[in-house]
Design a protein around this motif. Structure first.
Motif, PDB file in Angstrom:
ATOM      1  N   PHE A 138       0.937  -1.250  -0.151  1.00 26.34           N
ATOM      2  CA  PHE A 138      -0.099   0.096  -0.097  1.00 26.34           C
ATOM      3  C   PHE A 138       0.924   1.308  -0.110  1.00 26.34           C
ATOM      4  O   PHE A 138       0.649   2.326  -0.933  1.00 26.34           O
ATOM      5  N   THR A 139       1.937   1.236   0.892  1.00 24.03           N
ATOM      6  CA  THR A 139       2.674   2.333   0.928  1.00 24.03           C
ATOM      7  C   THR A 139       3.568   2.731  -0.383  1.00 24.03           C
ATOM      8  O   THR A 139       3.734   3.686  -0.876  1.00 24.03           O
ATOM      9  N   PHE A 140       4.071   1.561  -1.166  1.00 26.39           N
ATOM     10  CA  PHE A 140       4.604   1.482  -2.433  1.00 26.39           C
ATOM     11  C   PHE A 140       3.753   2.133  -3.409  1.00 26.39           C
ATOM     12  O   PHE A 140       4.024   3.078  -4.207  1.00 26.39           O
ATOM     13  N   ALA A 141       2.383   1.706  -3.260  1.00 22.58           N
ATOM     14  CA  ALA A 141       1.645   1.876  -4.431  1.00 22.58           C
ATOM     15  C   ALA A 141       1.381   3.715  -4.168  1.00 22.58           C
ATOM     16  O   ALA A 141       1.185   4.371  -5.429  1.00 22.58           O
ATOM     17  N   ASP A 142       1.138   4.083  -3.075  1.00 21.07           N
ATOM     18  CA  ASP A 142       0.946   5.406  -2.767  1.00 21.07           C
ATOM     19  C   ASP A 142       2.173   6.283  -3.305  1.00 21.07           C
ATOM     20  O   ASP A 142       1.941   7.609  -3.621  1.00 21.07           O
ATOM     21  N   GLU A 188      -3.197   0.954  12.661  1.00 22.26           N
ATOM     22  CA  GLU A 188      -2.162   1.582  13.903  1.00 22.26           C
ATOM     23  C   GLU A 188      -0.834   1.318  13.486  1.00 22.26           C
ATOM     24  O   GLU A 188       0.135   1.794  14.242  1.00 22.26           O
ATOM     25  N   LEU A 189      -0.519   0.224  12.990  1.00 18.69           N
ATOM     26  CA  LEU A 189       1.033  -0.275  12.501  1.00 18.69           C
ATOM     27  C   LEU A 189       1.409   0.302  11.292  1.00 18.69           C
ATOM     28  O   LEU A 189       2.360   1.078  11.148  1.00 18.69           O
ATOM     29  N   VAL A 190       0.354   0.262  10.203  1.00 19.51           N
ATOM     30  CA  VAL A 190       0.840   0.539   8.932  1.00 19.51           C
ATOM     31  C   VAL A 190       0.975   2.055   8.853  1.00 19.51           C
ATOM     32  O   VAL A 190       1.781   2.795   8.139  1.00 19.51           O
ATOM     33  N   GLY A 191       0.156   3.053   9.580  1.00 17.76           N
ATOM     34  CA  GLY A 191       0.319   4.295   9.658  1.00 17.76           C
ATOM     35  C   GLY A 191      -1.027   4.933   8.911  1.00 17.76           C
ATOM     36  O   GLY A 191      -1.590   4.426   8.031  1.00 17.76           O
ATOM     37  N   PRO A 192      -1.243   6.469   9.375  1.00 21.72           N
ATOM     38  CA  PRO A 192      -2.633   6.927   8.821  1.00 21.72           C
ATOM     39  C   PRO A 192      -2.400   6.934   7.382  1.00 21.72           C
ATOM     40  O   PRO A 192      -1.221   7.585   6.709  1.00 21.72           O
ATOM     41  N   GLY A 193      -3.609   6.870   6.592  1.00 20.50           N
ATOM     42  CA  GLY A 193      -3.579   7.297   5.327  1.00 20.50           C
ATOM     43  C   GLY A 193      -2.834   6.297   4.109  1.00 20.50           C
ATOM     44  O   GLY A 193      -2.984   6.491   3.086  1.00 20.50           O
ATOM     45  N   ALA A 194      -2.494   5.369   4.743  1.00 25.96           N
ATOM     46  CA  ALA A 194      -1.839   4.121   3.829  1.00 25.96           C
ATOM     47  C   ALA A 194      -2.750   3.516   3.173  1.00 25.96           C
ATOM     48  O   ALA A 194      -3.957   3.070   3.700  1.00 25.96           O
ATOM     49  N   GLY A 195      -2.791   3.285   1.818  1.00 23.40           N
ATOM     50  CA  GLY A 195      -3.763   2.481   1.219  1.00 23.40           C
ATOM     51  C   GLY A 195      -4.835   3.251   0.486  1.00 23.40           C
ATOM     52  O   GLY A 195      -5.934   2.893   0.189  1.00 23.40           O
ATOM     53  N   ALA A 196      -4.507   4.739   0.658  1.00 23.65           N
ATOM     54  CA  ALA A 196      -5.866   5.364   0.077  1.00 23.65           C
ATOM     55  C   ALA A 196      -6.030   5.413  -1.159  1.00 23.65           C
ATOM     56  O   ALA A 196      -7.175   5.545  -1.513  1.00 23.65           O
ATOM     57  N   GLY A 197      -5.035   5.034  -1.944  1.00 24.91           N
ATOM     58  CA  GLY A 197      -5.439   4.564  -3.366  1.00 24.91           C
ATOM     59  C   GLY A 197      -6.267   3.552  -3.806  1.00 24.91           C
ATOM     60  O   GLY A 197      -6.727   3.652  -4.632  1.00 24.91           O
ATOM     61  N   ALA A 198      -6.318   2.825  -2.776  1.00 29.76           N
ATOM     62  CA  ALA A 198      -6.927   1.611  -3.049  1.00 29.76           C
ATOM     63  C   ALA A 198      -8.613   1.725  -2.229  1.00 29.76           C
ATOM     64  O   ALA A 198      -9.458   0.745  -2.814  1.00 29.76           O
ATOM     65  N   GLN A 346       7.419   1.294   9.825  1.00 28.42           N
ATOM     66  CA  GLN A 346       6.134   1.231  10.428  1.00 28.42           C
ATOM     67  C   GLN A 346       6.347   0.855  12.229  1.00 28.42           C
ATOM     68  O   GLN A 346       5.760   1.344  12.933  1.00 28.42           O
ATOM     69  N   VAL A 347       7.444  -0.068  12.370  1.00 28.35           N
ATOM     70  CA  VAL A 347       7.735  -0.497  13.458  1.00 28.35           C
ATOM     71  C   VAL A 347       8.267   0.744  14.255  1.00 28.35           C
ATOM     72  O   VAL A 347       7.814   1.058  15.697  1.00 28.35           O
ATOM     73  N   VAL A 348       9.162   1.288  13.694  1.00 25.22           N
ATOM     74  CA  VAL A 348       9.719   2.623  14.513  1.00 25.22           C
ATOM     75  C   VAL A 348       8.922   3.531  14.667  1.00 25.22           C
ATOM     76  O   VAL A 348       8.542   4.335  15.746  1.00 25.22           O
ATOM     77  N   ASP A 349       8.183   3.999  13.614  1.00 26.45           N
ATOM     78  CA  ASP A 349       7.001   4.981  13.779  1.00 26.45           C
ATOM     79  C   ASP A 349       6.001   4.687  14.786  1.00 26.45           C
ATOM     80  O   ASP A 349       5.385   5.737  15.478  1.00 26.45           O
ATOM     81  N   ALA A 350       5.726   3.462  14.809  1.00 29.63           N
ATOM     82  CA  ALA A 350       4.772   3.317  15.926  1.00 29.63           C
ATOM     83  C   ALA A 350       5.365   3.126  17.458  1.00 29.63           C
ATOM     84  O   ALA A 350       4.507   2.714  18.455  1.00 29.63           O
ATOM     85  N   GLY A 351       6.409   3.055  17.407  1.00 25.46           N
ATOM     86  CA  GLY A 351       7.122   3.137  18.776  1.00 25.46           C
ATOM     87  C   GLY A 351       7.424   1.916  19.431  1.00 25.46           C
ATOM     88  O   GLY A 351       7.796   1.643  20.368  1.00 25.46           O
ATOM     89  N   ALA A 352       7.250   0.866  18.342  1.00 21.01           N
ATOM     90  CA  ALA A 352       7.378  -0.602  19.094  1.00 21.01           C
ATOM     91  C   ALA A 352       8.780  -1.227  18.944  1.00 21.01           C
ATOM     92  O   ALA A 352       8.780  -2.491  19.077  1.00 21.01           O
ATOM     93  N   GLY A 353       9.899  -0.786  18.381  1.00 16.84           N
ATOM     94  CA  GLY A 353      11.039  -1.022  18.184  1.00 16.84           C
ATOM     95  C   GLY A 353      12.002  -0.046  17.722  1.00 16.84           C
ATOM     96  O   GLY A 353      11.740   1.317  17.384  1.00 16.84           O
TER      97      GLY A 353
END
Length: 416
Positions: A138-142, A188-198, A346-353
């Motif tokens: 999804f991120t790549f497509a966007d 919550e992991l992927v991030g807001p707005g991911a996959g909007a194009g789909a 995604q992991v870093v942005d979510a604060g999980a690693g």
């Protein structure tokens, strides 16, 4: 009763998430079958009783055994598409057509990298859903909106492929069904707005977790409850490039033996396995030496082991990351290629690693990162937050219900 045909590439990480969905559909009384270039791999993961229609295509020795290990970045992307994904689709297409003709599915469930599933289903006017086993797509497509040359190159590849195996007048992108896209993650992991194009056809169902057949005989009594336990794994795709990284991990963890125990997965035996049960007693002793600090195994029963793990060090493979976070376990991620840098972000942005550099990280830097995810509470709190969203999303049960709705069937009572 409806029929569902799963079209999957010969890749472990792309089959595993669908196993639970297929099992749930079968438990609800539906017919389930598979189309794959490696029927043996499907049966190993889904069970010997799985109905599998064979397709032509490469049978890989690992999850990504056809690609030179040194390829990275744009060269790796070009190789993946031109030398693997497109040829795989062409090779699988006759088998997928035959499977649809014989099995008569109401819905085809096509993996995002098994293009033959979507294109042949479109040509035969069979409703189809996308199984999106990595949210990085999804991120790549966007991102393609900002890379017009890459977008044009991919459009040309897919247009030409559709002309050869699909409906030349069709318009659907075989990576994103116009009917239903099952995403095995959560926003919550992927991030807001991911996959909007789909659009609204995406259904975020979270990880699909299912009991897997396994022959791994693990020495559970070796685990020391008085110390934290760290799992190190590079999945099934990276055994060809992992020797240096695994050695640095081993060194970092042995320096923390007073407070940390480690399990390292080493399928290629690049470290010299010390985990064969014939040579290892319940106390972890081997060849007269007492090694209670690092257990090296060619394979492990990963899902049950994660119930006893305090941190995971991995390559940021989508399945490994989601399985760790399903258990609320924080991560140190060292992406190598493909979707892994996106998933690591995604992991870093979510604060999980914490992210480290696969090719350059040293034992001291790895040790600092491991200490942080083990002892700084924010990382575990973030992992627990993602865990809650994963479990609320519904997993295999939610995916099965969405597929029933696409089939036009009244959703069955969920299996207990």
């Amino acid at each position: 009763m409806s029929g569902f045909l799963f079209v999957v590439p010969p890749l472990v990480g792309h089959i595993n998430p669908t196993v639970g969905v297929a099992a749930e559909l079968a438990a609800r009384g539906h017919r389930v079958a598979w189309a794959s270039a490696d029927p043996g791999l499907v049966r190993r993961l889904a069970g010997d009783e799985a109905v599998v229609f064979p397709c032509a295509g490469p049978v890989l020795t690992g999850e990504d055994g056809v690609r030179p290990a040194e390829l990275r970045g744009p060269e790796a992307l070009k190789f993946l598409w031109e030398k693997f994904l497109v040829p795989l689709a062409e090779a699988m297409a006759p088998g997928v057509r035959a499977a649809i003709g014989e099995f008569g599915p109401d819905v085809v469930v096509a993996d995002q990298q098994a293009f033959a599933g979507g294109l042949v289903a479109e040509r035969l006017r069979v409703p189809w859903a996308t199984s999106s086993t990595t949210s990085a797509e999804f991120t790549f497509a966007d991102a393609l909106a900002g890379m017009p040359k890459v977008a044009d190159w991919l459009d040309t590849l897919l247009h030409d492929l559709r002309g050869r195996i699909g409906d030349p007048s069709g318009t659907a992108d075989p990576r994103f069904s116009p009917h239903l896209v099952l995403a095995f993650s959560t926003p919550e992991l992927v991030g807001p707005g991911a996959g909007a194009g789909a659009g609204d056809r995406i259904r975020w169902v979270g990880p699909s977790m299912a009991t897997r057949p396994t022959s791994a005989d693990f020495p559970w009594t070796w685990l020391d409850p008085a110390r934290a336990t760290v799992l190190v794994t590079l999945g099934t795709a990276n055994t060809d490039v992992g020797a240096r990284f695994l050695a640095e991990c081993r060194d970092a963890l042995r320096r923390r033996a007073d407070r940390v125990q480690a399990v390292i997965v080493d399928p290629a035996n690049v470290l010299g396995a010390n985990g064969d049960l014939d040579d290892l007693n319940d106390m972890g002793e081997k060849d007269g030496k007492d090694d209670k600090d690092v257990l090296i195994r060619s394979s492990v029963p990963q899902l049950p082991l994660l119930e006893r793990i305090d941190a995971v060090v991995c390559h940021a493979g989508h399945n490994t990351v989601c399985e760790a976070l399903w258990h609320g376990v924080p991560l140190v991620v060292a992406p190598i290629r493909d979707d892994q840098p996106v998933v690591a972000g995604q992991v870093v942005d979510a604060g999980a690693g914490i992210r480290v550099r696969f090719g350059r990280v040293t034992a001291p830097k790895l040790g600092t990162a491991i200490d942080a995810v083990l002892h700084e509470p924010g990382y575990r709190a973030a992992a627990e937050r993602i865990r809650a969203t994963f479990r609320a999303a519904g997993g295999a049960r939610a995916a099965a219900t969405h597929l029933e709705e696409l089939a036009g069937a009244t959703p069955s009572k969920e299996a207990p």
